[in-house]
Design an enzyme around this catalytic site. Structure first.
Site, mmCIF file in Angstrom:
data_model
loop_
_atom_site.group_PDB
_atom_site.id
_atom_site.type_symbol
_atom_site.label_atom_id
_atom_site.label_comp_id
_atom_site.label_asym_id
_atom_site.label_seq_id
_atom_site.Cartn_x
_atom_site.Cartn_y
_atom_site.Cartn_z
ATOM 1 N N LYS A 33 0.802 -1.202 0.000
ATOM 2 C CA LYS A 33 0.000 0.000 0.000
ATOM 3 C C LYS A 33 0.846 1.269 0.000
ATOM 4 O O LYS A 33 0.631 2.175 -0.809
ATOM 5 C CB LYS A 33 -0.883 -0.019 1.250
ATOM 6 N N THR A 34 1.819 1.299 0.899
ATOM 7 C CA THR A 34 2.653 2.490 1.001
ATOM 8 C C THR A 34 3.365 2.754 -0.319
ATOM 9 O O THR A 34 3.501 3.896 -0.754
ATOM 10 C CB THR A 34 3.693 2.307 2.113
ATOM 11 N N ASP A 225 -4.854 8.233 3.772
ATOM 12 C CA ASP A 225 -4.421 6.879 4.107
ATOM 13 C C ASP A 225 -5.202 6.401 5.331
ATOM 14 O O ASP A 225 -5.700 7.217 6.098
ATOM 15 C CB ASP A 225 -2.916 6.920 4.416
ATOM 16 N N GLU A 226 -5.285 5.125 5.513
ATOM 17 C CA GLU A 226 -6.011 4.539 6.659
ATOM 18 C C GLU A 226 -7.412 5.125 6.775
ATOM 19 O O GLU A 226 -7.860 5.507 7.849
ATOM 20 C CB GLU A 226 -5.237 4.800 7.977
ATOM 21 N N GLN A 256 -8.905 -3.753 8.815
ATOM 22 C CA GLN A 256 -7.942 -3.261 9.791
ATOM 23 C C GLN A 256 -8.460 -2.040 10.535
ATOM 24 O O GLN A 256 -7.691 -1.261 11.089
ATOM 25 C CB GLN A 256 -6.613 -2.942 9.105
ATOM 26 N N ARG A 614 1.006 -8.884 11.016
ATOM 27 C CA ARG A 614 2.290 -8.196 11.185
ATOM 28 C C ARG A 614 3.446 -9.129 10.915
ATOM 29 O O ARG A 614 4.572 -8.707 10.670
ATOM 30 C CB ARG A 614 2.463 -7.654 12.622
#
Length: 781
Positions: A33-34, A225-226, A256, A614
DNA sequence: CGGTGTCCGATTTTT
DNA sequence: TCGGACACCG
């Protein structure tokens, strides 16, 4: 030239190349994503978009910083530095500063942190004469936070019978009045709390169409983002800003979303397609981070949630090891097992401690882990907890700086007015508060012009107040034309902030002095960094940075490899080769507070999903059968989440408990394949045990904490008793006391300066008296 | 007014 | 079990 497009998979590339119009990128965990976000911005820049026209909102300062850097590598740092990139709070704080006058705020407004708001609320409740049991400041504040995040102003609250009714029913009929007072006080102090930064931005954009227009025109491309973690207030801001050009790109993963408890609204992402009918949707479903066992295990878990967007995460990575589940008898044993496992893995697999993370649901769980790691000699760092900036000595210095910039900052002023001690006590402060209220002025205004009030303050106190005012005023002069570091340095010297500490000489005091020193160094760095980037390096800017900094923004100076310990919430966005998720127990994870509604339980499940994803190489889960909680040893049952993962991806490390006689532990039934309805078992409350833990308490060895990390309570060296015993006093002695009269000693306890006697006086009853102070005459022994 | 002892509440997560 | 708030004494 455009080689940055080469390494992308088709959906990633499509998302990067989509420049115009509303779009949503649904990005699964570990799906790059980043990278997509970064390259998309780079792509915009390469295609002629001016860097000033891009607004990019991230969840943490760290994410923003990293992204900026990565973009800089593609398009050049000078181009990247003009991007508006940061958290909602920091970006809009910046905008609010330049528009503050429109809202009646000074541009140097203070940002109240949660400690400030609690203190303010405490004084409001006290001043209003409300019961602090009914009006718990934290509860009130979180209610107010809800209001603000939903744009319910004081006025709106008063016009809303339902809310008023709800609060009345909750035994808080004065809620509206408290809310009003809180808002008024913040305003008078020239202070905004975290929620105000968003609420006031909304106010600004709604009340001043020209301002809205200006920023709409400026931010032609908006990225968030998020997005799944945005609240209503943030949602409205984004919507308003993007309204003209509709170039809005949101990125997120509904799976998430873990911040509903602080107002995040998962519907923002679920309904995005409804908000923008001509939206283009991109799904990043390939996971590059984890082994397929981890990915599949996480998938099998999250499938249990009902409210989710349709997507399937897959990976072409190796299967890797199965998820390993460990069962231990106690939290202490859990810690030891984790420490051993990390130790062995690091050794056998040639890994450094940086490759390991221990994740838990609550901060309190870190203790058992810390003890075990320390004993094993494994270096670790804790994220979260008390941050550097929250330490007393740091807050004190910062409070001085805050007052210099904004003397109306009441919370800062109260903090420093009598620190170091100046003989300005509670009585005086109360009088000042009353006067401030009466004249509708701030405390500092009253203090700096006592003559114009009819306040009844005696000569000596008056002098003290005048001296204080003079001190602040002269420091304010210093503050002009000097940089943040020079000012702070001057404050430390003139005020004598660390004088006592230096004299003190205890390890704790030394540590505090070092912290102050470190803050000063930090300011130097800050100034240099900001100057390099041509950014604001003023004291105001520094204070803002500090107010909005999170624990992650601490710079790590020590680069010896360390195991990372943090809550799962903090771990979002991070990845580690080896992840240990500890405390997989009912009432802990999922938390007891969250098992009552489906949506709360689903959020807990998403949290577990975040934790699992993670891990890159290997993931361990552990639970204990007994655990110390609230200082008591209680029985625990394995988390329901453990059996929600498809068995195919799981391996049990400890023998399962079903067939063995588990004498003192009632069988939880977890590993049984019986037909007892699960709920019956799960919802059983843990039994409090009175049995003490049999393990011998581990002796704690002194341990030097790495810099910037949460401070372990300093083990104060036991004070040596050098003074002679005050009196030879024993139980049964008859004594007399100047005030209490005659009595008989019941017992004597303590040592050295702490010797105290319990004395039964004839007239005033039993008292405990410190012999060091009280003069007891022995009449008869 | 300031220091110390006692009691109470915390443990769900935080920009 | 621990830290912060409050009460109380000198």
């Amino acid at each position: 030239m455009s080689d940055y497009l080469e390494g992308l998979n088709p959906p990633q590339r499509a998302a990067v190349e989509q420049m115009e119009g509303p779009m949503i990128i649904i990005a699964g965990a570990g799906s790059g994503k980043t990278r997509v976000l970064t390259y998309r911005i780079a792509h915009l820049l390469k295609n002629g978009v001016d860097s000033f026209q891009i607004l990019s909102l991230t969840f943490t300062n760290k994410a923003a910083r990293e992204m900026k850097e990565r973009i800089g590598k593609v398009v050049g740092q000078s181009e990247a530095k003009n991007l508006w990139m940061g958290t909602f709070h920091s970006v809009f704080a910046r905008i609010l500063r330049s528009e503050a006058d429109k809202l009646g705020y000074p541009s140097s407004f203070t940002i109240y942190d949660s400690q400030d708001t609690v203190r303010l609320m405490n004084s409001i409740i006290k001043e209003m004469g409300l019961s602090k049991d009914q009006y718990k400041s934290k509860a009130i504040l979180s209610r107010i936070s809800q209001f603000k995040n939903n744009l319910i102003t004081v006025k709106a609250y008063r016009n809303n019978p339902e809310l008023i009714e709800a609060d009345t029913m909750a035994m808080r009929p004065q809620m509206g009045a408290v809310y009003k007072e809180y808002v008024d006080r913040c305003f008078k102090a020239g202070a905004m709390d975290f929620d105000d930064l968003l609420l006031r931005t909304n106010e600004l954009l709604v009340r001043f169409p020209d301002v809205l227009s200006k920023y709409q025109d400026r931010f032609r491309y908006v990225m968030v983002d998020e997005y799944q973690d945005t609240n209503h207030s943030q949602y409205l801001i984004v919507r308003a800003l993007a309204d003209r050009f509709q170039n809005i790109c949101v990125v997120g993963d509904d799976s998430q979303s873990i911040y509903a408890f602080r107002g995040a609204n998962i519907n923002n992402i679920l309904n995005f397609q409804k908000d923008y009918p001509d939206v283009k949707t991109f799904k990043l479903e390939q996971n590059y981070r984890s082994t397929s066992n981890i990915v599949e295990a996480a998938n099998s878990l999250i499938e249990k949630n009902k409210t989710r967007l349709d997507k399937t995460i897959f990976t072409s990575n190796d299967a890797g090891g199965k998820i390993k589940i460990m069962r231990t008898l106690s939290d202490g044993e859990e810690g030891r097992w984790v420490a051993n496992s990390i130790f062995e893995n690091a050794m056998n697999l040639q890994k450094t401690y940086d490759d390991f993370a221990i994740l838990y649901r609550t901060n309190a769980q870190s203790r058992a882990m810390e003890d075990a790691l320390r004993k094993k000699g494994i270096k670790y760092k804790i994220f979260g907890g008390l941050s550097f900036y929250q330490r007393k000595e740091i807050k004190d210095l910062l409070a001085y700086l805050r007052v210099l910039i904004n003397p109306n900052d009441e919370e800062a002023l109260k903090r420093i007015i009598n620190y170091p001690a100046r003989g300005i006590g509670e009585t005086t402060m109360d009088k000042l508060s009353v006067a401030a209220n009466h004249y509708n002025k701030s405390l500092f205004e009253i203090i700096s012009d006592l003559e114009s009030t009819d306040i009844k303050i005696q000569g000596p106190t008056k002098t003290k107040l005048n001296n204080f005012a003079t001190l602040i005023q002269s420091l304010q002069i210093t503050a002009q034309g000097n940089n943040a570091f020079q000012v702070a340095d001057e404050v430390v010297k003139r005020v004598g902030l660390i004088k006592d500490l230096q004299v003190d000489g205890t390890p704790e005091a030394v540590n505090r002095v070092e912290n102050v020193q470190e803050l000063l160094n930090g300011m130097k760095d800050f100034i240099e960094e900001r100057k390099e980037q041509d950014l604001d390096s003023s004291l105001t800017a520094f204070l803002e940075d500090v107010a909005l900094a999170s624990t992650f923004d601490n710079k790590d100076e020590d680069d010896t490899p360390m195991v990372s310990l943090m809550t799962i919430h903090l771990a979002k966005g991070l990845e580690f080769p080896y992840v240990y998720i500890v405390g997989m127990e009912e009432t802990l994870f999922p938390s007891a507070m969250s098992v009552n509604t489906r949506s709360e339980l689903e959020e807990e499940r998403r949290l577990f999903y975040v934790a699992l994803t993670r891990a890159e190489t290997q993931c361990y889960l552990s639970f204990a059968h007994t655990r110390y909680r609230w200082g008591k040893l209680i029985d625990c049952e394995p988390s329901r989440f453990l059996e929600e993962i498809d068995e195919r991806y799981i391996e049990h490390l400890a023998p399962q408990r079903n067939k063995v006689v588990a004498n003192r532990f009632v069988d939880s039934g977890l590993f049984d394949d019986d037909d007892i309805p699960r709920d019956k078992i799960r919802f059983r409350k843990p039994v409090t045990r009175s049995v003490r833990n049999q393990e011998t308490p581990e002796k704690k060895t002194p341990f030097k904490q790495p810099q910037n990390l949460r401070k372990v309570t300093p083990q104060l060296a036991q004070q040596m008793n050098t003074s002679k015993p005050a009196q030879k006093l024993a139980a049964g002695n008859k004594v007399s006391h100047a005030k209490f009269g005659v009595g008989q000693v019941i017992s004597v306890e303590g040592a050295g300066v702490n010797v105290k006697a319990e004395v039964k006086f004839e007239n005033v009853g039993t008292k405990k008296i410190l012999l060091q102070f009280a003069k007891l005459n022995i009449l008869e022994s």
